[in-house]
Scaffold this active site. Sequence first.
Site, PDB file in Angstrom:
ATOM      1  N   GLN A  12      34.109  34.236  42.753  1.00 17.87           N
ATOM      2  CA  GLN A  12      33.209  34.848  41.765  1.00 17.87           C
ATOM      3  C   GLN A  12      33.444  34.285  40.364  1.00 17.87           C
ATOM      4  O   GLN A  12      32.498  33.914  39.675  1.00 17.87           O
ATOM      5  CB  GLN A  12      33.401  36.381  41.754  1.00 17.87           C
ATOM      6  CG  GLN A  12      32.315  37.082  40.966  1.00 17.87           C
ATOM      7  CD  GLN A  12      32.682  38.502  40.543  1.00 17.87           C
ATOM      8  OE1 GLN A  12      33.798  38.966  40.755  1.00 17.87           O
ATOM      9  NE2 GLN A  12      31.736  39.180  39.934  1.00 17.87           N
ATOM     10  N   ARG A  36      38.264  26.360  51.105  1.00 17.14           N
ATOM     11  CA  ARG A  36      37.064  26.159  51.938  1.00 17.14           C
ATOM     12  C   ARG A  36      36.132  25.163  51.255  1.00 17.14           C
ATOM     13  O   ARG A  36      36.252  24.921  50.047  1.00 17.14           O
ATOM     14  CB  ARG A  36      36.347  27.488  52.177  1.00 17.14           C
ATOM     15  CG  ARG A  36      35.946  28.185  50.887  1.00 17.14           C
ATOM     16  CD  ARG A  36      35.491  29.618  51.127  1.00 17.14           C
ATOM     17  NE  ARG A  36      35.434  30.386  49.894  1.00 17.14           N
ATOM     18  CZ  ARG A  36      34.328  30.675  49.224  1.00 17.14           C
ATOM     19  NH1 ARG A  36      33.154  30.262  49.660  1.00 17.14           N
ATOM     20  NH2 ARG A  36      34.376  31.390  48.118  1.00 17.14           N
ATOM     21  N   TYR A 140      47.558  44.961  45.860  1.00 18.07           N
ATOM     22  CA  TYR A 140      47.039  44.035  44.844  1.00 18.07           C
ATOM     23  C   TYR A 140      47.680  44.319  43.480  1.00 18.07           C
ATOM     24  O   TYR A 140      48.132  43.397  42.784  1.00 18.07           O
ATOM     25  CB  TYR A 140      45.524  44.223  44.793  1.00 18.07           C
ATOM     26  CG  TYR A 140      44.776  43.423  43.772  1.00 18.07           C
ATOM     27  CD1 TYR A 140      44.659  42.042  43.872  1.00 18.07           C
ATOM     28  CD2 TYR A 140      44.122  44.062  42.713  1.00 18.07           C
ATOM     29  CE1 TYR A 140      43.918  41.320  42.941  1.00 18.07           C
ATOM     30  CE2 TYR A 140      43.381  43.352  41.794  1.00 18.07           C
ATOM     31  CZ  TYR A 140      43.278  41.978  41.904  1.00 18.07           C
ATOM     32  OH  TYR A 140      42.541  41.280  40.981  1.00 18.07           O
TER      33      TYR A 140
END
Length: 309
Positions: A12, A36, A140
Amino acid sequence: MGRILVVGALGQIGTDLVTALVKKYGSDNVIASDIRDPQQDPGCAFEILDATDENRFKELVTHYQIDTIYHLAATLSAKAENNPLFSWDLNMKSLLITLELGKSGAIEKLFWPSSIAVFGPTTPKSNTPQKTITEPNSVYGISKLAGERWCEYYHEKYGVDVRSVRYPGLIGYNSLPGGGTTDYAVDIYHKAVKGQRFECFLEKDCVLPMMYMPDAIRGTLELMDADPKLVKERSSYNFSAFSFSPEQIADVIRAELPGFEIAYAPDQRQEIAGTWPDSINDAAARADWGWKNEFSLESMTRDMLKNLS
Ligand code: NAD
Ligand code: SER
Protein backbone atom coordinates in the site's frame (compact mmCIF):
# COMPACT_ATOMS: atom_id res chain seq x y z
CA MET A 1 24.60 10.36 -4.44
CA GLY A 2 23.94 6.63 -4.16
CA ARG A 3 20.70 4.98 -5.14
CA ILE A 4 17.56 4.24 -3.12
CA LEU A 5 16.22 0.73 -2.44
CA VAL A 6 12.56 0.33 -1.48
CA VAL A 7 11.84 -3.01 0.23
CA GLY A 8 8.25 -4.26 0.19
CA ALA A 9 7.67 -1.79 -2.65
CA LEU A 10 4.48 -3.35 -4.05
CA GLY A 11 2.38 -2.78 -0.94
CA GLN A 12 0.00 0.00 0.00
CA ILE A 13 2.68 2.54 0.96
CA GLY A 14 5.41 1.32 -1.41
CA THR A 15 3.24 1.85 -4.49
CA ASP A 16 2.91 5.57 -3.77
CA LEU A 17 6.37 5.97 -2.25
CA VAL A 18 8.15 4.56 -5.33
CA THR A 19 6.20 6.94 -7.59
CA ALA A 20 7.18 9.90 -5.38
CA LEU A 21 10.85 8.85 -5.18
CA VAL A 22 11.07 8.35 -8.95
CA LYS A 23 9.54 11.80 -9.47
CA LYS A 24 12.02 13.36 -7.05
CA TYR A 25 15.25 11.50 -7.85
CA GLY A 26 14.67 10.01 -11.32
CA SER A 27 13.99 6.41 -12.34
CA ASP A 28 17.74 5.55 -12.58
CA ASN A 29 18.18 6.26 -8.88
CA VAL A 30 15.36 4.16 -7.42
CA ILE A 31 15.19 0.35 -7.16
CA ALA A 32 11.88 -1.22 -6.15
CA SER A 33 11.92 -4.69 -4.58
CA ASP A 34 9.43 -7.14 -3.16
CA ILE A 35 9.02 -10.85 -2.50
CA ARG A 36 6.48 -11.09 -5.37
CA ASP A 37 6.40 -9.97 -8.99
CA PRO A 38 4.83 -6.60 -9.89
CA GLN A 39 1.46 -6.60 -11.67
CA GLN A 40 2.34 -3.34 -13.39
CA ASP A 41 5.51 -1.44 -14.29
CA PRO A 42 6.78 0.24 -11.07
CA GLY A 43 8.48 2.96 -13.14
CA CYS A 44 12.03 1.99 -12.15
CA ALA A 45 14.23 -1.12 -11.88
CA PHE A 46 12.60 -3.96 -9.97
CA GLU A 47 14.25 -6.87 -8.10
CA ILE A 48 12.86 -9.82 -6.19
CA LEU A 49 14.09 -9.59 -2.58
CA ASP A 50 13.01 -11.58 0.44
CA ALA A 51 13.69 -9.10 3.23
CA THR A 52 14.87 -11.91 5.53
CA ASP A 53 17.61 -12.92 3.05
CA GLU A 54 20.73 -11.08 4.24
CA ASN A 55 22.95 -12.18 1.36
CA ARG A 56 20.50 -11.04 -1.31
CA PHE A 57 20.19 -7.69 0.50
CA LYS A 58 23.98 -7.24 0.44
CA GLU A 59 24.14 -8.28 -3.21
CA LEU A 60 21.57 -5.61 -4.24
CA VAL A 61 23.14 -2.90 -2.08
CA THR A 62 26.53 -3.51 -3.69
CA HIS A 63 25.27 -4.03 -7.23
CA TYR A 64 23.17 -0.86 -7.35
CA GLN A 65 25.39 1.26 -5.05
CA ILE A 66 22.50 1.81 -2.66
CA ASP A 67 22.97 4.45 0.05
CA THR A 68 19.37 4.74 1.32
CA ILE A 69 16.84 2.03 2.16
CA TYR A 70 13.11 2.48 2.76
CA HIS A 71 12.21 -0.77 4.52
CA LEU A 72 8.45 -1.37 4.24
CA ALA A 73 8.18 -5.19 4.27
CA ALA A 74 6.18 -6.42 7.25
CA THR A 75 3.13 -8.39 8.29
CA LEU A 76 0.46 -5.92 9.43
CA SER A 77 -1.68 -6.04 12.55
CA ALA A 78 -4.65 -8.23 11.61
CA LYS A 79 -2.61 -10.74 9.57
CA ALA A 80 0.10 -10.97 12.24
CA GLU A 81 -2.37 -12.40 14.76
CA ASN A 82 -2.89 -15.40 12.44
CA ASN A 83 0.78 -16.33 12.41
CA PRO A 84 2.60 -14.70 15.34
CA LEU A 85 6.03 -16.34 15.08
CA PHE A 86 6.27 -15.94 11.31
CA SER A 87 5.31 -12.26 11.68
CA TRP A 88 7.79 -11.65 14.47
CA ASP A 89 10.52 -13.27 12.39
CA LEU A 90 9.78 -11.20 9.27
CA ASN A 91 9.29 -7.89 11.08
CA MET A 92 12.37 -8.23 13.32
CA LYS A 93 14.88 -10.13 11.21
CA SER A 94 14.46 -7.84 8.21
CA LEU A 95 14.85 -4.71 10.35
CA LEU A 96 18.01 -6.04 12.01
CA ILE A 97 19.51 -6.86 8.59
CA THR A 98 19.00 -3.26 7.47
CA LEU A 99 20.30 -1.84 10.76
CA GLU A 100 23.43 -4.00 10.38
CA LEU A 101 23.87 -2.60 6.84
CA GLY A 102 23.84 0.84 8.44
CA LYS A 103 26.28 -0.20 11.16
CA SER A 104 28.77 -1.61 8.64
CA GLY A 105 28.63 1.60 6.57
CA ALA A 106 27.16 -0.22 3.55
CA ILE A 107 24.26 2.28 3.54
CA GLU A 108 24.03 5.84 4.87
CA LYS A 109 20.36 6.25 5.71
CA LEU A 110 17.43 3.99 6.65
CA PHE A 111 13.69 4.62 6.87
CA TRP A 112 11.65 2.09 8.82
CA PRO A 113 8.02 2.74 9.74
CA SER A 114 6.57 2.10 13.15
CA SER A 115 2.87 2.36 13.95
CA ILE A 116 0.25 3.56 16.41
CA ALA A 117 0.18 -0.18 17.28
CA VAL A 118 3.08 0.43 19.73
CA PHE A 119 0.38 1.79 22.04
CA GLY A 120 -1.89 -0.55 23.98
CA PRO A 121 -4.76 -0.76 26.45
CA THR A 122 -2.84 1.03 29.23
CA THR A 123 -1.77 3.99 27.05
CA PRO A 124 -3.60 7.32 27.52
CA LYS A 125 -6.15 7.12 24.72
CA SER A 126 -6.58 10.75 23.70
CA ASN A 127 -3.89 13.15 22.50
CA THR A 128 -1.42 10.31 23.15
CA PRO A 129 2.01 11.80 23.93
CA GLN A 130 5.29 11.03 22.15
CA LYS A 131 6.63 9.38 25.29
CA THR A 132 4.05 7.44 27.28
CA ILE A 133 3.09 3.94 28.42
CA THR A 134 3.69 1.46 25.59
CA GLU A 135 2.36 -1.99 26.51
CA PRO A 136 0.97 -3.31 23.20
CA ASN A 137 -0.88 -6.62 23.32
CA SER A 138 -0.85 -7.45 19.60
CA VAL A 139 1.94 -9.38 17.86
CA TYR A 140 2.33 -6.52 15.40
CA GLY A 141 2.50 -3.89 18.16
CA ILE A 142 5.08 -5.89 20.10
CA SER A 143 7.24 -6.17 16.95
CA LYS A 144 6.94 -2.43 16.21
CA LEU A 145 7.83 -1.48 19.79
CA ALA A 146 10.87 -3.80 19.75
CA GLY A 147 11.81 -2.34 16.35
CA GLU A 148 11.73 1.18 17.76
CA ARG A 149 14.05 0.19 20.59
CA TRP A 150 16.48 -1.41 18.12
CA CYS A 151 16.46 1.72 15.92
CA GLU A 152 17.34 3.95 18.84
CA TYR A 153 19.99 1.46 20.01
CA TYR A 154 21.72 1.32 16.62
CA HIS A 155 21.64 5.10 16.36
CA GLU A 156 23.10 5.66 19.82
CA LYS A 157 25.67 2.84 19.83
CA TYR A 158 26.73 2.82 16.18
CA GLY A 159 25.60 6.18 14.77
CA VAL A 160 23.18 4.60 12.27
CA ASP A 161 21.09 7.35 10.61
CA VAL A 162 17.74 5.59 11.00
CA ARG A 163 14.52 7.62 10.85
CA SER A 164 10.97 6.56 11.62
CA VAL A 165 7.37 7.68 12.11
CA ARG A 166 4.50 5.91 13.82
CA TYR A 167 2.09 5.87 10.89
CA PRO A 168 -1.61 6.01 11.75
CA GLY A 169 -4.08 4.24 9.43
CA LEU A 170 -3.21 5.29 5.88
CA ILE A 171 -5.79 5.89 3.17
CA GLY A 172 -4.98 6.11 -0.54
CA TYR A 173 -6.50 5.30 -3.92
CA ASN A 174 -3.53 3.80 -5.80
CA SER A 175 -3.33 0.52 -3.88
CA LEU A 176 -5.24 -1.69 -1.50
CA PRO A 177 -4.13 -2.22 2.10
CA GLY A 178 -2.40 -5.45 3.11
CA GLY A 179 -4.10 -6.88 6.21
CA GLY A 180 -4.34 -4.15 8.85
CA THR A 181 -6.94 -3.05 11.36
CA THR A 182 -7.51 0.31 9.64
CA ASP A 183 -8.14 -1.23 6.17
CA TYR A 184 -11.87 -0.56 6.40
CA ALA A 185 -11.21 3.15 5.85
CA VAL A 186 -9.88 2.37 2.35
CA ASP A 187 -12.42 -0.35 1.48
CA ILE A 188 -15.32 1.94 2.37
CA TYR A 189 -14.49 4.33 -0.50
CA HIS A 190 -14.25 1.47 -3.03
CA LYS A 191 -17.74 0.30 -2.06
CA ALA A 192 -19.13 3.86 -1.99
CA VAL A 193 -18.05 4.71 -5.57
CA LYS A 194 -19.62 1.44 -6.79
CA GLY A 195 -22.90 2.39 -5.12
CA GLN A 196 -22.66 -0.65 -2.82
CA ARG A 197 -23.53 -1.01 0.86
CA PHE A 198 -20.47 -1.33 3.11
CA GLU A 199 -20.21 -3.78 6.00
CA CYS A 200 -17.70 -2.50 8.55
CA PHE A 201 -15.60 -4.85 10.70
CA LEU A 202 -15.18 -2.22 13.45
CA GLU A 203 -17.79 -0.78 15.78
CA LYS A 204 -19.49 2.38 14.58
CA ASP A 205 -17.99 4.60 17.29
CA CYS A 206 -14.41 3.23 17.19
CA VAL A 207 -12.33 6.39 16.63
CA LEU A 208 -8.82 5.87 15.23
CA PRO A 209 -6.04 8.21 14.01
CA MET A 210 -5.81 8.30 10.21
CA MET A 211 -3.94 10.11 7.42
CA TYR A 212 -4.27 10.63 3.68
CA MET A 213 -1.49 8.94 1.69
CA PRO A 214 -0.21 12.09 -0.09
CA ASP A 215 0.42 13.68 3.32
CA ALA A 216 2.07 10.49 4.62
CA ILE A 217 4.42 10.26 1.63
CA ARG A 218 5.32 13.97 1.72
CA GLY A 219 5.97 13.78 5.48
CA THR A 220 8.14 10.69 5.06
CA LEU A 221 10.28 12.40 2.40
CA GLU A 222 10.53 15.55 4.54
CA LEU A 223 11.76 13.51 7.50
CA MET A 224 14.34 11.80 5.30
CA ASP A 225 15.50 15.18 3.93
CA ALA A 226 15.75 16.81 7.35
CA ASP A 227 19.13 17.85 8.76
CA PRO A 228 20.22 14.91 10.98
CA LYS A 229 20.66 17.30 13.91
CA LEU A 230 16.91 18.09 13.77
CA VAL A 231 15.93 14.42 13.98
CA LYS A 232 16.07 14.12 17.76
CA GLU A 233 13.74 11.13 18.16
CA ARG A 234 15.54 8.04 16.87
CA SER A 235 12.99 5.48 18.02
CA SER A 236 9.98 6.82 16.08
CA TYR A 237 7.96 10.04 15.85
CA ASN A 238 4.25 10.33 16.61
CA PHE A 239 2.78 11.39 13.25
CA SER A 240 -0.79 12.57 12.99
CA ALA A 241 -3.42 14.21 10.80
CA PHE A 242 -7.03 13.58 11.94
CA SER A 243 -9.24 10.97 13.63
CA PHE A 244 -12.66 9.56 12.87
CA SER A 245 -15.00 6.65 13.57
CA PRO A 246 -16.72 4.49 10.90
CA GLU A 247 -19.93 6.41 11.60
CA GLN A 248 -18.18 9.76 11.03
CA ILE A 249 -16.47 8.76 7.76
CA ALA A 250 -19.79 7.35 6.51
CA ASP A 251 -21.48 10.71 7.24
CA VAL A 252 -18.80 12.59 5.29
CA ILE A 253 -19.11 10.17 2.34
CA ARG A 254 -22.89 10.59 2.48
CA ALA A 255 -22.48 14.36 2.10
CA GLU A 256 -20.97 13.58 -1.35
CA LEU A 257 -22.98 10.41 -2.17
CA PRO A 258 -26.34 10.75 -0.38
CA GLY A 259 -27.51 7.15 -0.92
CA PHE A 260 -24.46 5.54 0.74
CA GLU A 261 -25.28 2.86 3.34
CA ILE A 262 -23.14 1.28 6.07
CA ALA A 263 -23.78 -1.69 8.40
CA TYR A 264 -21.67 -3.00 11.28
CA ALA A 265 -20.38 -6.52 11.93
CA PRO A 266 -17.39 -6.13 14.27
CA ASP A 267 -14.88 -9.01 14.18
CA GLN A 268 -11.58 -9.78 15.92
CA ARG A 269 -10.02 -6.65 14.42
CA GLN A 270 -12.18 -4.59 16.80
CA GLU A 271 -10.21 -6.14 19.69
CA ILE A 272 -6.98 -4.68 18.28
CA ALA A 273 -8.54 -1.33 17.35
CA GLY A 274 -10.03 -0.99 20.82
CA THR A 275 -6.54 -0.91 22.35
CA TRP A 276 -5.23 1.87 20.08
CA PRO A 277 -5.38 5.62 20.76
CA ASP A 278 -8.17 7.76 19.35
CA SER A 279 -5.86 10.72 18.74
CA ILE A 280 -2.12 11.35 18.67
CA ASN A 281 -0.02 14.27 19.88
CA ASP A 282 2.65 14.81 17.22
CA ALA A 283 4.03 18.11 18.56
CA ALA A 284 7.60 16.72 18.50
CA ALA A 285 7.49 15.98 14.74
CA ARG A 286 5.99 19.41 14.09
CA ALA A 287 8.64 21.18 16.22
CA ASP A 288 11.72 19.14 15.22
CA TRP A 289 11.39 18.83 11.43
CA GLY A 290 8.34 20.90 10.54
CA TRP A 291 5.69 18.21 9.95
CA LYS A 292 2.27 19.62 8.97
CA ASN A 293 -0.64 17.73 7.43
CA GLU A 294 -2.62 19.34 4.61
CA PHE A 295 -5.67 17.09 4.20
CA SER A 296 -8.71 16.87 6.47
CA LEU A 297 -11.29 14.05 6.49
CA GLU A 298 -13.51 16.17 4.22
CA SER A 299 -10.84 17.14 1.65
CA MET A 300 -9.46 13.56 1.63
CA THR A 301 -12.96 12.20 0.99
CA ARG A 302 -13.55 14.51 -1.98
CA ASP A 303 -10.15 13.56 -3.44
CA MET A 304 -10.61 9.81 -2.84
CA LEU A 305 -14.06 9.78 -4.46
CA LYS A 306 -12.86 11.85 -7.42
CA ASN A 307 -9.86 9.58 -8.06
CA LEU A 308 -11.68 6.28 -7.54
CA SER A 309 -14.53 7.38 -9.78
P1 NAD B 1 1.53 -3.91 2.75
O1 NAD B 1 1.14 -5.17 3.43
O2 NAD B 1 0.55 -3.24 1.87
O3 NAD B 1 2.86 -4.12 1.91
C1 NAD B 1 3.94 -4.88 2.40
C2 NAD B 1 4.72 -5.39 1.20
O4 NAD B 1 5.78 -6.19 1.71
C3 NAD B 1 3.89 -6.27 0.26
O5 NAD B 1 4.01 -5.83 -1.07
C4 NAD B 1 4.48 -7.66 0.43
O6 NAD B 1 4.49 -8.43 -0.76
C5 NAD B 1 5.89 -7.33 0.87
N1 NAD B 1 6.53 -8.42 1.61
C6 NAD B 1 5.96 -9.31 2.45
N2 NAD B 1 6.89 -10.16 2.91
C7 NAD B 1 8.06 -9.80 2.34
C8 NAD B 1 9.37 -10.29 2.43
N3 NAD B 1 9.69 -11.36 3.20
N4 NAD B 1 10.32 -9.67 1.72
C9 NAD B 1 10.03 -8.61 0.95
N5 NAD B 1 8.82 -8.09 0.82
C10 NAD B 1 7.83 -8.69 1.52
O7 NAD B 1 2.01 -2.90 3.90
P2 NAD B 1 2.02 -1.31 3.87
O8 NAD B 1 0.68 -0.85 4.32
O9 NAD B 1 2.57 -0.81 2.61
O10 NAD B 1 3.01 -1.03 5.08
C11 NAD B 1 4.38 -0.82 4.89
C12 NAD B 1 5.02 -0.58 6.24
O11 NAD B 1 4.38 0.53 6.88
C13 NAD B 1 4.93 -1.76 7.21
O12 NAD B 1 6.08 -1.80 8.01
C14 NAD B 1 3.75 -1.39 8.09
O13 NAD B 1 3.84 -1.97 9.34
C15 NAD B 1 3.90 0.12 8.17
N6 NAD B 1 2.65 0.78 8.50
C16 NAD B 1 1.62 0.82 7.60
C17 NAD B 1 0.43 1.46 7.94
C18 NAD B 1 -0.73 1.55 6.98
O14 NAD B 1 -1.80 2.06 7.34
N7 NAD B 1 -0.60 1.08 5.75
C19 NAD B 1 0.29 2.06 9.21
C20 NAD B 1 1.35 1.96 10.11
C21 NAD B 1 2.54 1.35 9.73
N1 SER C 1 -2.76 0.48 9.45
C1 SER C 1 -1.94 -0.38 10.24
C2 SER C 1 -2.69 -1.60 10.66
O1 SER C 1 -3.88 -1.49 10.79
C3 SER C 1 -1.45 0.36 11.47
O2 SER C 1 -0.15 0.01 11.69
O3 SER C 1 -2.10 -2.62 10.86
